[in-house]
Design an enzyme around this catalytic site. Sequence first.
Site, PDB file in Angstrom:
ATOM      1  N   ARG A  53       0.832  -1.198   0.000  1.00 40.44           N
ATOM      2  CA  ARG A  53       0.000   0.000   0.000  1.00 40.44           C
ATOM      3  C   ARG A  53       0.873   1.257   0.000  1.00 40.44           C
ATOM      4  NH1 ARG A  53      -5.209   0.411   0.879  1.00 40.44           N
ATOM      5  NH2 ARG A  53      -5.288  -1.701   1.709  1.00 40.44           N
ATOM      6  N   THR A  61      -0.949   7.684  -1.170  1.00 40.13           N
ATOM      7  CA  THR A  61      -2.241   7.553  -1.860  1.00 40.13           C
ATOM      8  C   THR A  61      -3.133   6.481  -1.243  1.00 40.13           C
ATOM      9  OG1 THR A  61      -1.435   5.865  -3.421  1.00 40.13           O
ATOM     10  CG2 THR A  61      -1.079   8.174  -4.005  1.00 40.13           C
ATOM     11  N   ASP A  76      -3.983  -9.990  12.423  1.00 48.10           N
ATOM     12  CA  ASP A  76      -3.143  -9.899  11.228  1.00 48.10           C
ATOM     13  C   ASP A  76      -2.782 -11.312  10.793  1.00 48.10           C
ATOM     14  OD1 ASP A  76      -0.763  -9.763   9.519  1.00 48.10           O
ATOM     15  OD2 ASP A  76      -0.759  -7.626  10.013  1.00 48.10           O
ATOM     16  N   ASP A 111       1.038 -12.135   9.938  1.00 47.15           N
ATOM     17  CA  ASP A 111       1.885 -12.247  11.120  1.00 47.15           C
ATOM     18  C   ASP A 111       1.609 -13.535  11.876  1.00 47.15           C
ATOM     19  OD1 ASP A 111       3.310  -9.903  10.800  1.00 47.15           O
ATOM     20  OD2 ASP A 111       1.915  -8.688  11.959  1.00 47.15           O
TER      21      ASP A 111
END
Length: 207
Positions: free
Chosen positions: A102, A106, A198, A201
Amino acid sequence: MTVTILNHSLVKHKLTNIRKKDTKTRDFYQNVSEIAGLMAYEISRDFPLRKVEIETPICKSEQYELAQDVVIVPILRAGLGMVDGIRGMIPTAKVGFIGLYRNEETLEPVEYYAKFPDTMPNSIVLLVDPMLATGGSAIAAVDMLKKRGCKDIRYVGLVGAPQGVEAMQKAHPDVDIYLASLDEKLNENGYIVPGLGDCGDRLFGTK
């Protein structure tokens, strides 16, 4: 496009295992893989078949085999946790890879890696990623697949948020979505609630 939530007792049981915060890396990975395998069994019900003539130990016989190649495409890195489970059910499946990150300014997904078999345009493509949160990564991944000529794309995930499902439906109404669970919402940090944390992870023990 259809949205299918896998209503299977074993899927629900194993999903509970990976939701628990105290589930360790080995058990988390194993349960994710097993859920993916169970989902593959259900998703493949309508895969097209072709007739073939074979020879059994007794006689010649007309039987059936898959008519198209199947390609599993995980979104790195969390999608890797689902690959072995699906290949356990479809061992002839090939595997492609999509890497996205990402952009911090933006907030848009950016491709950093892509590697695919050359059979993609004529294959059934299973795009796998455990979490369908905002839908941004999944939408970008489907864009990448369509640019490479893919026509039969199916998204396979573990848990999704309504926002992600809605975004996918709007961006790619021709892509069927398969989930083990449609969860309640996204929280202020973009995590699925109740979710499972997550996934990357927890799969690889990096936190």
